[in-house]
Each structure stands twice: as structure tokens, then as C-alpha cells.
Design an enzyme around this catalytic site. Structure first.
Site, mmCIF file in Angstrom:
data_model
loop_
_atom_site.group_PDB
_atom_site.id
_atom_site.type_symbol
_atom_site.label_atom_id
_atom_site.label_comp_id
_atom_site.label_asym_id
_atom_site.label_seq_id
_atom_site.Cartn_x
_atom_site.Cartn_y
_atom_site.Cartn_z
ATOM 1 N N ASN A 193 34.190 53.715 32.824
ATOM 2 C CA ASN A 193 32.695 53.152 32.860
ATOM 3 C C ASN A 193 31.940 53.592 33.822
ATOM 4 O O ASN A 193 30.639 53.661 33.903
ATOM 5 C CB ASN A 193 32.789 51.592 32.637
ATOM 6 C CG ASN A 193 33.098 51.015 33.825
ATOM 7 O OD1 ASN A 193 34.226 51.322 34.543
ATOM 8 N ND2 ASN A 193 32.893 49.786 34.123
ATOM 9 N N GLY A 196 40.953 49.325 35.400
ATOM 10 C CA GLY A 196 41.113 49.353 34.075
ATOM 11 C C GLY A 196 41.226 47.993 33.388
ATOM 12 O O GLY A 196 40.822 47.136 34.043
ATOM 13 N N GLU A 229 42.233 46.475 39.879
ATOM 14 C CA GLU A 229 40.878 46.174 39.628
ATOM 15 C C GLU A 229 40.591 45.973 38.125
ATOM 16 O O GLU A 229 40.509 47.064 37.633
ATOM 17 C CB GLU A 229 40.046 47.100 40.335
ATOM 18 C CG GLU A 229 40.215 47.256 41.793
ATOM 19 C CD GLU A 229 39.672 45.868 42.629
ATOM 20 O OE1 GLU A 229 39.171 45.154 41.865
ATOM 21 O OE2 GLU A 229 39.839 45.541 43.682
ATOM 22 N N CYS A 235 32.479 45.945 34.781
ATOM 23 C CA CYS A 235 33.723 44.687 34.776
ATOM 24 C C CYS A 235 32.995 43.311 35.336
ATOM 25 O O CYS A 235 33.530 42.106 35.028
ATOM 26 C CB CYS A 235 34.781 45.276 35.683
ATOM 27 S SG CYS A 235 33.926 45.701 37.494
ATOM 28 N N GLU A 272 38.915 46.045 46.997
ATOM 29 C CA GLU A 272 38.316 47.332 47.425
ATOM 30 C C GLU A 272 36.982 46.833 48.121
ATOM 31 O O GLU A 272 36.501 45.888 47.788
ATOM 32 C CB GLU A 272 37.847 48.180 46.244
ATOM 33 C CG GLU A 272 39.138 48.806 45.595
ATOM 34 C CD GLU A 272 38.833 49.335 44.308
ATOM 35 O OE1 GLU A 272 37.856 49.350 43.672
ATOM 36 O OE2 GLU A 272 39.578 50.225 43.925
#
Ligand code: NAD
Length: 487
Positions: free
Chosen positions: A160, A235, A257, A292, A469
């Protein structure tokens, strides 16, 4: 359709192993479909276990040098890479439009963010320090820690946001002294090549960053490779579970993540222009809902519920859905036919299960009929326990849910198994911080604070994942601590 999408030539996709560039792989060929036209536009070579093994061996050999490269040199190279990313924003815009139909305007706006992530971690490269935990003066023992790189990092990314996903992983890993093997998604094969070209131009040696585009087989080979010391994965939860099962057998650490179903609580005292603008744009506009951390459940205080619905409906009407190569397009297509069918399936089930359709709900026809375009879709009166409210749609669909008390709003926001982001709109400072403390999420964004600030650790809880992250914590994921002690 007379779109620029058809006219623009696709770059050749290559597997990048050290200085080698392979136009075929043992994993076969994936036919990439342009989501804007629905037509095949590139044959993508897929890595199999052989190429993954070679990439990891090359990355390991490079690691033995890279970890000894002066930190200030690593900083300089990563700083150059950041500048190059920024200079090539237009290229990244075109590549993302080809990859997955992201509008060029969206990527142009996000490329400086990717450059900033690179610059931020460049800055850390020569500031990694350790601590003395016991000094001779205290009790006769002298002990200290060493923060060291892991070795080769396996970076598996989704489709994405190919550039931002790379920028969230690679610079931090490299700043800490690791090397990486990236497995880009076969759905978005074009962006990574440009990133690697720029890294080479920045002086980053061959083998420090490798890219083996591929599918699940390549991803699994990367996870299971004994020389890959840590996995950084972006993912969905289904793949995450498979990876974590392999990691369990190997006792290999992993950062996960994953997805989200983020609640956006709009209190009656909020600035409704801001709340509705952000809440609509970032749920059914930007990335066509394929993000996300997007605020996909708008939880609205009942006294302003009808007004908010009308404002959201009006804003949705202004979002231009169309050719991602046009500068004023806000939303492009969704990534592929499977995604289109999955999303329309969820919309149809929501229509039949009592949610009130406010706008949208259909595939777009006319000039856009061949591509995978969906109308921005808004439902109100969504049952918080329904399929639509509980599951990530990953498409341009917003659920609006009413609430009466603060505690009820918090309960609804916390009622999914996800825990990535939380959003609050209120002008009451005390309420904002009280509710922020109660939300079971990795981050809380108040009154439109933007996603993806690099100084902030980002990462979810629950089925949204584990690890971070961004910020110092994002760097620390790529460092392992050794203790040294002497008497
Ligand atoms: P996915 O999980 O199907 O695929 C992600 C990557 O994993 C791809 O590169 C894929 O090829 C690879 N893969 C597939 N099977 C594998 C296996 N068995 N072993 C190793 N690798 C394998 O991704 P998706 O579900 O299509 O992606 C969308 C999801 O990603 C959404 O849930 C979205 O919310 C999430 N996402 C999270 C973030 C974040 O930072 N938290 C960012 C973007 C997307």
C-alpha cells in the site's frame, strides 16, 4: 480510457542481489495488472528460495564490512540518500501510480516524509551509545553494554505504500549497522528499484541493500534463512501468524506492523470543520482507504451526530476519484480485482445487515469501468459489533457510530481486536488527555495531528502487531544489547 496510465512506460523489474540485476527468478513470473485500466502492464520476475539464499549470503558478506564502516560515513551516505529521495519525488509519484494506483499528488506529499525518515535515522548513525551499568568505584566490578547490529535483516513489506514502507525500515536498519534483504510485494514491484538506484548513487555499497521481489515462497525463504537474524514485517495478521510460527521454531525476533480499525472519537465540542475534514479525507479519500492507521470508525457524540453525517456526505462528494496520474485526483483505484471484490462483498453485507448507507457503495462505471475504482462509501448507524465495524476493510469505506457518554465512546473505540491508532477531536484539553490514556492503541492523534511523524514510535498492540518503527525505539529494534563485565 485515454489515461496517462496507459501511455507511461513501465520500468523493467529486476531482482537486485549485490551488483547483480536479474530479469528472471526461480519463483516464476507474476503478471502485474495496472489497477487503473485493469490491463496487464508488466511481467515481474519472482525470486524463489535460490535467489533469496544468494541475496542473504551477499547481504551477510556486506554486513561484515558495513558494521565496521565509520558511523559518520553511514550518516553521510544516508543523508545523501534522503536528499536524493526528495529530489526524485516526481519519479516516486509516477512509480506508485503504476504500482498500485496511488495518485501522484499523494505520493508527492508523502515523499518528503520518506526523506525525513531517512534523514532522521541518518542522524542516529553516529549517536548510538551504550551505558556503564557498574563502575569500579562502586563495587569492584566494571560493566557496560554494547548496542550492536543484528546482522542481516529480512524486511518484508506490503503493497500500500512501497516507498514509505522502505523508508520506515531500511534507514534505521542501516544506521544501526545492519544490512537488509527486502522482499517487496509482487503487487507493487516498481518503486524498490528506484530506491536502490538512489542508494547506490548515495554511495551505499553493493550488497548492503538487496531486493528480491516475490510472493509468499520468497517471503518464507527469507524468514527461515539462518543468516537472517531479525524480521521486520509490514502486512496483514494472517501472514504475520505464519511468519511468527516460523520465527517460533527458529527463536527469531520479529517486528510486526499490521493492520488497524482505528476509532475516531468526535466530541460535540470539537471543531467540526477539522474533525469532519480529517475524518473523511483519511478514511474514504487518501489511499482509497488502503492505509493501516486510517480513522475508519467515526464515533460521534449524539448531539452532533446528524450534523456530522451531513458534513461527511458533503465532503465525500468533493473527493475526485480517477486517474492517479492527474494532479488533482484524490483517490485512485484499489489495488486489484481481488481487493475490489472483497470490499464490495463487505459493502453488500453491510447494506443487508441494517447499517444505513449514506453515500457510495458501488463500483464506478463510465470511463473508469475497466479499472478497480470504488465510490467513497459511508455508512451510518453501524453496529459496533458488526462485521463492518470489527474488521479492516482496507478500502474507501467509513463506518459512523453514535455515542452518548465518554465511557461509551471509549468502550466502542476499544472494542476491536486491533490497536494501532486512536483519534480524538475535542476542544476540551482534560478530556483529550483522559481519553487518550484510556485508548488501547499504539498511538493517539488529537485534533488532526498527522500520522507518521518520524520522531514518534509507531506500532500497534493486539492484532495490530508488536514492535516499533520511528523514534529512538525504531532504531533500538535494529540493535541488540551485549553486556561486558570485568572485575
Ligand atoms: P500480506 O500480509 O498479504 O502481505 C505482506 C507481505 O508478506 C507481502 O510482501 C507478501 O508477499 C508477503 N508474504 C505473504 N505470505 C508470506 C509468507 N507465508 N511468509 C512471508 N511473507 C509472506 O499483506 P496484505 O494483507 O495484502 O497487506 C495489507 C495489510 O498490511 C493490512 O492489514 C494493512 O493494515 C497492513 N499494513 C500495516 C502497516 C503498518 O505499518 N502497521 C502499513 C501498511 C499496511
Amino acid at each position: 480510457m485515454t489515461s496517462a496510465a496507459v501511455e507511461t512506460e513501465r520500468p523493467t523489474v529486476e531482482l537486485r542481489i549485490g551488483s547483480e540485476r536479474l530479469t528472471s527468478g526461480s519463483g516464476g513470473v507474476y503478471q502485474h495488472i495496472d489497477p487503473t485500466t485493469g490491463r496487464p502492464d508488466a511481467d515481474v520476475p519472482l525470486a524463489g528460495p535460490d535467489e533469496v539464499d544468494r541475496a542473504v549470503q551477499v547481504a551477510h558478506a556486506a554486513y561484515l564490512e558495513w558494521r565496521r564502516t565509520k558511523p559518520a560515513d553511514r550518516r553521510r551516505m544516508l543523508m545523501r540518500l534522503a536528499d536524493l529521495i526528495e529530489d526524485h519525488a516526481a519519479d516516486f509519484g509516477r512509480l506508485a501510480a503504476m504500482d498500485n494506483g496511488t495518485p501522484v499528488g499523494t505520493t508527492s506529499a508523502m515523499t518528503p516524509t520518506a526523506a525525513e525518515w531517512t534523514r532522521y535515522y541518518a542522524g542516529w548513525a553516529d549517536k548510538i551509545s551504550s551505558e556503564v551499568t557498574a563502575s569500579l568505584r562502586a563495587d569492584g566490578e566494571f560493566s557496560y553494554t554494547l548496542a550492536q547490529p543484528w546482522g542481516v535483516i529480512g524486511a518484508i513489506i506490503t503493497w500500500n505504500g512501497p516507498l514509505i514502507s522502505l523508508a520506515m525500515k531500511v534507514p534505521a536498519a542501516l544506521a544501526a549497522g545492519n544490512t537488509v534483504v527486502i522482499k517487496p510485494s509482487e503487487l507493487t514491484p516498481f518503486t524498490a528499484g528506484n530506491f536502490l538506484d538512489l542508494a547506490a548513487q548515495a554511495g551505499i555499497p553493493d550488497g548492503v541493500i538487496n531486493a528480491v521481489t516475490g510472493g509468499p515462497e520468497a517471503g518464507q525463504a527469507l524468514v527461515e534463512h539462518p543468516l537472517v537474524k531479525k524480521i521486520s514485517f509490514t502486512g496483514g495478521p494472517v501472514t504475520a501468524r505464519k511468519i511468527l510460527r516460523s520465527c517460533a521454531d527458529l527463536i527469531k525476533p520479529a517486528v510486526m506492523e499490521l493492520g488497524g480499525k482505528s476509532g475516531n472519537i468526535v466530541f460535540a465540542d470539537a471543531d467540526l470543520d477539522n474533525a469532519c475534514g480529517v475524518g473523511t479525507m483519511f478514511s474514504v479519500g487518501a489511499l482509497s482507504g488502503q492505509g493501516c492507521a486510517l480513522p475508519t470508525r467515526m464515533i460521534v457524540e449524539r448531539s452532533v451526530y446528524d450534523e456530522v453525517i451531513e458534513r461527511v456526505r458533503a465532503i465525500t462528494g468533493f473527493l475526485k476519484v480517477g486517474n492517479p496520474f492527474e494532479d488533482d485526483t484524490v483517490s485512485g483505484p484499489v489495488v486489484n480485482k481481488q481487493a475490489l471484490e472483497r470490499i464490495t462483498g463487505m459493502i453488500d453485507r453491510a447494506k443487508n445487515s441494517g447499517a444505513r448507507l449514506i453515500t457510495g457503495g458501488e463500483r464506478i462505471g463510465g470511463d473508469l469501468a475497466d479499472g478497480f475504482f470504488l465510490q467513497p462509501t459511508v455508512f451510518a448507524d453501524v453496529d459496533p459489533s458488526s462485521e463492518l465495524a470489527q474488521n479492516e476493510v482496507f478500502g474507501p469505506v467509513l463506518s459512523i457510530i453514535p455515542f452518548d457518554t465518554d465511557d461509551q465512546a471509549i468502550e466502542i473505540a476499544n472494542s476491536t481486536p486491533y490497536g494501532l491508532s486512536g483519534y480524538i477531536f475535542t476542544t476540551n484539553l482534560r478530556r483529550a488527555h483522559r481519553v487518550a490514556e484510556e485508548l488501547e492503541t499504539g498511538e493517539v492523534l488529537i485534533n488532526g495531528a498527522a500520522n507518521l511523524g518520524v520522531t514518534r514510535p509507531f506500532g500497534g498492540i493486539g492484532i495490530s502487531g508488536m514492535g516499533k518503527e520511528g523514534g529512538r525505539q525504531g532504531l533500538e529494534e535494529f540493535l541488540r544489547i551485549k553486556t561486558v563485565s570485568m572485575v
